[in-house]
Enzyme design. Structure first.
Site, short mmCIF file in Angstrom:
data_model
loop_
_atom_site.label_atom_id
_atom_site.label_comp_id
_atom_site.label_asym_id
_atom_site.label_seq_id
_atom_site.Cartn_x
_atom_site.Cartn_y
_atom_site.Cartn_z
N ARG A 124 20.84 33.27 5.64
CA ARG A 124 21.13 31.65 5.68
C ARG A 124 21.94 31.20 4.48
O ARG A 124 21.80 30.17 4.05
CB ARG A 124 19.76 30.72 5.87
CG ARG A 124 18.83 31.13 6.92
CD ARG A 124 18.05 30.03 7.42
NE ARG A 124 17.34 30.35 8.55
CZ ARG A 124 16.19 30.99 8.54
NH1 ARG A 124 15.46 31.31 7.32
NH2 ARG A 124 15.41 31.33 9.59
N LYS A 146 37.08 27.20 4.27
CA LYS A 146 36.91 27.58 5.61
C LYS A 146 36.81 28.80 5.74
O LYS A 146 37.62 29.59 5.02
CB LYS A 146 38.18 26.98 6.27
CG LYS A 146 38.61 25.64 6.57
CD LYS A 146 39.64 25.35 7.27
CE LYS A 146 39.76 23.76 7.73
NZ LYS A 146 41.36 23.93 8.39
N GLU A 188 53.29 28.57 3.00
CA GLU A 188 52.42 27.54 2.69
C GLU A 188 52.54 26.81 1.48
O GLU A 188 52.38 25.60 1.10
CB GLU A 188 50.85 28.38 2.44
CG GLU A 188 50.78 28.99 3.87
CD GLU A 188 50.22 28.01 5.07
OE1 GLU A 188 50.20 26.90 5.06
OE2 GLU A 188 50.03 28.82 6.14
N LYS A 230 45.97 21.73 -3.00
CA LYS A 230 44.86 21.95 -1.88
C LYS A 230 43.43 21.61 -2.42
O LYS A 230 42.77 21.00 -1.78
CB LYS A 230 44.71 23.70 -1.76
CG LYS A 230 43.76 23.99 -0.73
CD LYS A 230 43.96 24.61 0.38
CE LYS A 230 43.02 24.95 1.48
NZ LYS A 230 42.95 25.89 2.26
N GLU A 240 37.43 18.26 6.81
CA GLU A 240 38.72 17.91 7.83
C GLU A 240 38.14 16.94 8.84
O GLU A 240 38.36 17.04 10.05
CB GLU A 240 39.07 19.10 8.59
CG GLU A 240 40.53 18.86 8.89
CD GLU A 240 41.34 20.14 9.52
OE1 GLU A 240 41.33 21.04 8.48
OE2 GLU A 240 41.84 20.19 10.69
N ARG A 244 42.36 16.09 5.55
CA ARG A 244 42.57 17.51 5.29
C ARG A 244 43.66 17.97 6.35
O ARG A 244 44.37 19.09 6.13
CB ARG A 244 41.51 18.47 5.19
CG ARG A 244 41.76 19.90 5.15
CD ARG A 244 40.28 20.51 4.91
NE ARG A 244 40.43 21.88 4.47
CZ ARG A 244 39.58 22.77 4.16
NH1 ARG A 244 38.32 22.60 3.60
NH2 ARG A 244 39.90 24.20 3.96
N ASN A 248 48.03 20.83 7.98
CA ASN A 248 48.40 21.66 9.06
C ASN A 248 50.12 21.35 9.55
O ASN A 248 50.32 21.57 10.55
CB ASN A 248 47.74 20.92 10.53
CG ASN A 248 45.99 21.67 10.15
OD1 ASN A 248 46.06 22.87 9.54
ND2 ASN A 248 45.17 20.96 10.53
N HIS A 251 51.87 23.40 11.38
CA HIS A 251 50.85 24.55 12.18
C HIS A 251 50.90 24.21 13.75
O HIS A 251 50.33 25.25 14.36
CB HIS A 251 49.56 24.35 11.43
CG HIS A 251 49.79 25.08 10.26
ND1 HIS A 251 50.28 24.65 9.15
CD2 HIS A 251 48.90 26.20 9.77
CE1 HIS A 251 50.07 25.52 8.25
NE2 HIS A 251 49.06 26.30 8.67
N HIS A 255 51.48 27.37 15.63
CA HIS A 255 50.39 28.09 16.56
C HIS A 255 50.85 28.51 17.67
O HIS A 255 50.73 29.46 18.45
CB HIS A 255 49.19 27.47 16.64
CG HIS A 255 48.28 27.38 15.47
ND1 HIS A 255 47.65 26.50 15.02
CD2 HIS A 255 48.39 28.40 14.44
CE1 HIS A 255 46.97 26.82 13.75
NE2 HIS A 255 47.20 27.95 13.27
N HIS A 268 51.56 34.82 10.39
CA HIS A 268 51.34 33.22 10.60
C HIS A 268 52.20 32.56 9.76
O HIS A 268 52.70 31.24 10.17
CB HIS A 268 49.89 33.16 9.87
CG HIS A 268 49.45 31.79 9.66
ND1 HIS A 268 49.17 30.98 11.11
CD2 HIS A 268 49.06 30.96 8.87
CE1 HIS A 268 48.73 29.77 10.69
NE2 HIS A 268 48.76 29.71 9.18
#
Ligand code: NAD
Ligand code: GLY
Length: 362
Positions: A124, A146, A188, A230, A240, A244, A248, A251, A255, A268
């Site tokens: 946990r 993330k 980025e 960031k 987010e 946040r 993106n 993105h 994507h 990416h």
């Protein structure tokens, strides 16, 4: 000569330091001691990164009295799966790791995301530290908590928000990175300038030559500013709920490029570069930024060896692929649009089909 800069990700009782520098790899033990990291830990890495930096990490931690073991998992996005995380968990259980132990992610974003997720779910939750060794991981994925693995039906669909205890960035590790991986990370970095900081954007253009030859001092400045941007975004909106999502930028279309071309065809960062060029055009079309801003974004991406022109798929394919993006909420697709270099806004795009037709023009 070493150079060390400090930042803090200010998240209350989950706040953590970022050390950024060159020649600071051997201070990893000192840094983990400073955050009272568990004395028993496992370095999790892949064969390529282990070959370059495994021994140095082990030595740095041994010297500070940590009890260290190493878990080596296969290299590659295709291993960023629940089965891949299971391998880490198996090793931890076999080696009798308990709640008073920790994990160190040594590698790029794939390792960081997997180790962060393993740390979040093992017993946990046990502490973990990020030692990012790709540019993308240093400026983006190692910060903000993330963590995730992929599912056959989509990228990063299984994961958790789980913050590291420490992020240790030595830009000297970038010396062994391929030109393609370096460029992917630069996408980025350009993103941060484009959405948050005009001055930084302009500096990237000025410092291009130094950055391309990976001058350590220039890299430290660039990585530090990226991490600062960031961290500030994450401090405002860790999970987010809204703000946040500005990270993106590029993105949504990126994507779609990745999905339509088949994962692995574009890195990416390369797909994000194409996505940013598209988002800039879209922003201009909506009167949010000038055509000079669009040109500046395209030119800076090209200057760092990134692609900007989308591969030839139909308007319908792009629209459908974007609609499947996991950022779509209740069927509504929102774009991060540029409001002049250094600023951005999130907005729905009503005329997406028409815009796609005009911008793609094939
Ligand atoms: P990666 O981790 O696959 O690394 C790219 C390649 O570089 C790999 O082969 C790796 O072994 C190698 N490598 C790593 N360090 C090296 C070094 N110093 N020298 C030589 N080779 C080295 O890819 P990446 O671009 O670092 O990360 C991509 C991943 O990050 C994706 O899975 C993406 O989903 C994730 N990501 C996560 C976040 C987040 O916020 N968590 C943000 C962006 C991306
Ligand atoms: N890379 C986007 C984010 O961390 O939110």
């Amino acid at each position: 000569m070493s150079m060390l800069q400090h930042l803090l990700v200010g998240l209350g009782d989950r706040a953590y330091p970022i050390w950024i520098g060159h020649g600071i790899f051997d201070r990893l033990g000192e840094a983990l001691t400073a955050v009272t990291f568990p004395r028993k830990l496992a370095i999790v890495t892949n064969p390529l990164v282990a070959r370059h930096y495994g021994e140095a990490a082990q030595r740095a931690l041994d010297r500070s009295g940590f009890q260290v073991s190493t878990i080596v998992i296969p290299d590659g996005e295709e291993h960023k799966t629940l089965a891949g995380v299971q391998k880490i968990l198996d090793a931890l259980i076999e080696q009798e790791f308990d709640r008073s132990s920790g994990l160190v992610a040594l590698g790029g974003g794939v390792i960081g995301d997997m180790v962060g997720f393993a740390a979040a779910i093992f017993l946990r939750g046990i502490p973990f530290a990020q030692v990012p060794t790709t540019l993308l991981a240093q400026v983006d994925s190692s910060i903000g908590g993330k963590t995730a693995v992929n599912h056959p039906l989509g990228k990063n669909l299984i994961g958790a928000f789980y913050q590291p205890r420490h992020v240790h960035i030595d830009v000297d590790t970038l010396s062994t990175l391929t030109a393609g991986e370096f460029a992917a990370g630069m996408a980025e970095v350009v993103k941060y300038g484009g959405i948050c900081d005009r001055h930084f954007f302009e500096q990237l253009a000025e410092q291009r030559e130094k950055l391309m030859r990976r001058d350590p001092a220039a890299l430290v400045r660039m990585v530090k500013r990226s991490c600062q941007i960031k961290a500030n975004v994450v401090e405002i909106d860790e999970k987010e709920s809204s703000f946040r999502a500005i990270l993106n930028f590029g993105h949504t279309f990126g994507h779609a490029v990745e999905a339509l071309s088949g994962y692995g065809c574009y890195r990416h960062g390369e797909a994000v570069a194409i996505g940013m060029a598209f988002a800039a055009e879209l922003s201009c079309r909506h009167g949010l930024c000038s055509s000079q801003d669009v040109v500046a974004i395209r030119e800076l991406l090209v200057a760092f060896d990134l692609p900007v022109d989308p591969p030839a798929f139909s308007v319908k394919d792009y629209r459908q692929a974007m609609q499947r993006d996991k950022k779509v909420r209740e069927g509504v697709l929102r774009f991060v649009l540029n409001r002049g270099i250094g600023d951005c806004v999130m907005q729905e795009v009503a005329d997406l089909e028409e815009a796609l037709r005009d911008i793609l023009a094939f």
